[in-house]
Design an enzyme around this catalytic site. Structure first.
Site, PDB file in Angstrom:
ATOM      1  N   ASN A 170       0.857  -1.187   0.000  1.00 53.47           N
ATOM      2  CA  ASN A 170       0.000   0.000   0.000  1.00 53.47           C
ATOM      3  C   ASN A 170       0.895   1.240   0.000  1.00 53.47           C
ATOM      4  O   ASN A 170       1.476   1.585   1.024  1.00 53.47           O
ATOM      5  CB  ASN A 170      -0.900  -0.017   1.252  1.00 53.47           C
ATOM      6  CG  ASN A 170      -1.736   1.242   1.359  1.00 53.47           C
ATOM      7  OD1 ASN A 170      -1.911   1.964   0.368  1.00 53.47           O
ATOM      8  ND2 ASN A 170      -2.258   1.514   2.549  1.00 53.47           N
ATOM      9  N   GLU A 205      -5.061  -5.561  11.028  1.00 52.36           N
ATOM     10  CA  GLU A 205      -4.126  -4.448  11.210  1.00 52.36           C
ATOM     11  C   GLU A 205      -4.493  -3.704  12.487  1.00 52.36           C
ATOM     12  O   GLU A 205      -5.379  -2.823  12.450  1.00 52.36           O
ATOM     13  CB  GLU A 205      -4.253  -3.449  10.058  1.00 52.36           C
ATOM     14  CG  GLU A 205      -3.932  -3.981   8.693  1.00 52.36           C
ATOM     15  CD  GLU A 205      -3.482  -2.856   7.766  1.00 52.36           C
ATOM     16  OE1 GLU A 205      -2.333  -2.906   7.327  1.00 52.36           O
ATOM     17  OE2 GLU A 205      -4.257  -1.929   7.513  1.00 52.36           O
ATOM     18  N   LYS A 220       0.035   4.278  -0.328  1.00 52.94           N
ATOM     19  CA  LYS A 220      -0.626   5.473   0.226  1.00 52.94           C
ATOM     20  C   LYS A 220      -0.480   6.640  -0.764  1.00 52.94           C
ATOM     21  O   LYS A 220      -0.576   6.415  -1.959  1.00 52.94           O
ATOM     22  CB  LYS A 220      -0.059   5.791   1.610  1.00 52.94           C
ATOM     23  CG  LYS A 220       0.011   4.545   2.501  1.00 52.94           C
ATOM     24  CD  LYS A 220       0.344   4.855   3.923  1.00 52.94           C
ATOM     25  CE  LYS A 220       0.547   3.548   4.682  1.00 52.94           C
ATOM     26  NZ  LYS A 220       0.241   3.654   6.086  1.00 52.94           N
ATOM     27  N   SER A 240       3.271  -1.801  10.597  1.00 55.07           N
ATOM     28  CA  SER A 240       4.716  -1.694  10.840  1.00 55.07           C
ATOM     29  C   SER A 240       5.492  -2.954  10.431  1.00 55.07           C
ATOM     30  O   SER A 240       6.445  -3.353  11.104  1.00 55.07           O
ATOM     31  CB  SER A 240       4.991  -1.357  12.314  1.00 55.07           C
ATOM     32  OG  SER A 240       4.514  -0.061  12.619  1.00 55.07           O
ATOM     33  N   HIS A 282      -9.530   0.761   5.489  1.00 48.13           N
ATOM     34  CA  HIS A 282      -8.202   1.110   6.005  1.00 48.13           C
ATOM     35  C   HIS A 282      -8.336   2.201   7.067  1.00 48.13           C
ATOM     36  O   HIS A 282      -9.170   3.102   6.936  1.00 48.13           O
ATOM     37  CB  HIS A 282      -7.305   1.588   4.853  1.00 48.13           C
ATOM     38  CG  HIS A 282      -5.877   1.676   5.246  1.00 48.13           C
ATOM     39  ND1 HIS A 282      -5.369   2.746   5.940  1.00 48.13           N
ATOM     40  CD2 HIS A 282      -4.853   0.803   5.084  1.00 48.13           C
ATOM     41  CE1 HIS A 282      -4.084   2.541   6.172  1.00 48.13           C
ATOM     42  NE2 HIS A 282      -3.743   1.362   5.663  1.00 48.13           N
TER      43      HIS A 282
HETATM   44  C1  PEP Z   1      -0.923   0.118   5.969  1.00 48.42           C
HETATM   45  O1  PEP Z   1      -0.847   1.105   5.241  1.00 48.42           O
HETATM   46  O2  PEP Z   1      -1.882  -0.644   5.905  1.00 48.42           O
HETATM   47  C2  PEP Z   1       0.139  -0.116   6.939  1.00 48.42           C
HETATM   48  C3  PEP Z   1       0.108  -1.212   7.669  1.00 48.42           C
HETATM   49  O3  PEP Z   1       1.119   0.841   7.040  1.00 48.42           O
HETATM   50  P1  PEP Z   1       2.563   0.646   7.712  1.00 48.42           P
HETATM   51  O4  PEP Z   1       3.122  -0.644   7.165  1.00 48.42           O
HETATM   52  O5  PEP Z   1       3.323   1.830   7.245  1.00 48.42           O
HETATM   53  O6  PEP Z   1       2.367   0.594   9.183  1.00 48.42           O
END
Ligand code: PEP
Length: 254
Positions: free
Chosen positions: A10, A165, A12, A213, A95
């Site tokens: 992702n 998540e 973003k 993360s 999300h």
């Molecule tokens: C995400 O965008 O779903 C995510 C888990 O971000 P990160 O890996 O940066 O924590």
């Protein structure tokens, strides 16, 4: 039989140029071509999808969001039909960063239905804001899942991907990642809910990813110790060398 793994990147609101998006996608494509039993799904900003989809190789593409309606007077929105027409296969829904921008549970449920109606696969993000010692947050997760997946027909449910998540583990403000051991417990718990909703055969077959993360140091243990069916990776997926390394680790972990 060895399971295949799903590595979802992702990006973003990054990168800020198409040239850089192409560079990242080319590296991911090369790594993905070599990684047997690993499906890599790139979720770039929507404006780059059409261009990146012209030479996908073994890569699949996902959108970071979509709209609840298919067409009409909805300025600025992107329809699941338009995504499908481009060749997109997955759409992230629920999300935490979309929730912060106003997506309610009703909206997330409607987006999930729209994605499924279009024959695309939703990657449904579920996770608690914080944990409590009594485990009450687990009931919250079940309630959310039941709400989002209410009335989803079994046939359509076969396309669902779940991403666990924990919200405190996502993005630059994260306070850390889950542990692989705890993820394993959470995944078993969420799978029970999927089995209750859709029956054993479908519930057991749906991929449950870990996100929050993930980095090149912890990815392997989520896939091995945590037995994750895959990973949803935000920031680290833009560190292209590290993403390539994670794809290789996933191929070894199969
Ligand atoms: C995400 O965008 O779903 C995510 C888990 O971000 P990160 O890996 O940066 O924590």
């Amino acid at each position: 039989m060895a399971r295949s793994r799903l590595i979802v990147a992702n990006w973003k609101l990054n990168p800020t140029t198409l040239a850089e998006a192409k560079r990242l996608a080319l590296a991911a494509k090369a790594a993905s071509a070599k990684a047997k039993k690993v499906q890599v799904v790139l979720c770039p900003p929507a404006v780059y999808l059409a261009t990146l989809l012209t030479a996908p190789g073994k890569l699949l593409f996902g959108a970071q969001d979509t709209f609840t309606e298919f067409e009409g007077a909805f300025t600025g929105e992107i329809s699941p039909l338009q995504l499908r027409d481009l060749g997109v296969k997955y759409v992230i829904v629920g999300h935490s960063e979309r929730r912060k921008r106003g997506d309610t549970l009703e909206v997330i449920a409607a987006k999930t239905r729209a994605v499924l109606k279009t024959n695309l696969a939703p990657i449904i993000c579920i996770g608690e804001d914080k944990r409590d010692g009594d485990g009450d947050y687990l009931e919250g997760l079940v309630r959310e899942l039941e709400f989002i997946l209410d009335k989803v027909p079994r046939q359509a449910a076969k396309r669902i991907v779940l991403a666990y998540e924990p919200r405190w583990a996502i993005g630059a403000l994260a306070t850390g990642a889950d542990t692989p051991e705890q993820f394993l417990h959470h995944a078993i718990f969420l799978r029970k809910t999927l089995v209750n909703l859709f029956g054993k055969e479908i519930g057991m077959s749906l991929p449950i990813l870990y996100g929050g993360s993930v980095n090149v140091k912890n990815a392997d243990s989520f896939l091995t110790v945590g037995q994750a069916d895959g990973l949803l990776i935000g920031r680290e997926s833009l560190q292209i060398k590290n993403l390539v390394e994670i794809i290789k680790l996933a191929a070894k972990a199969v």
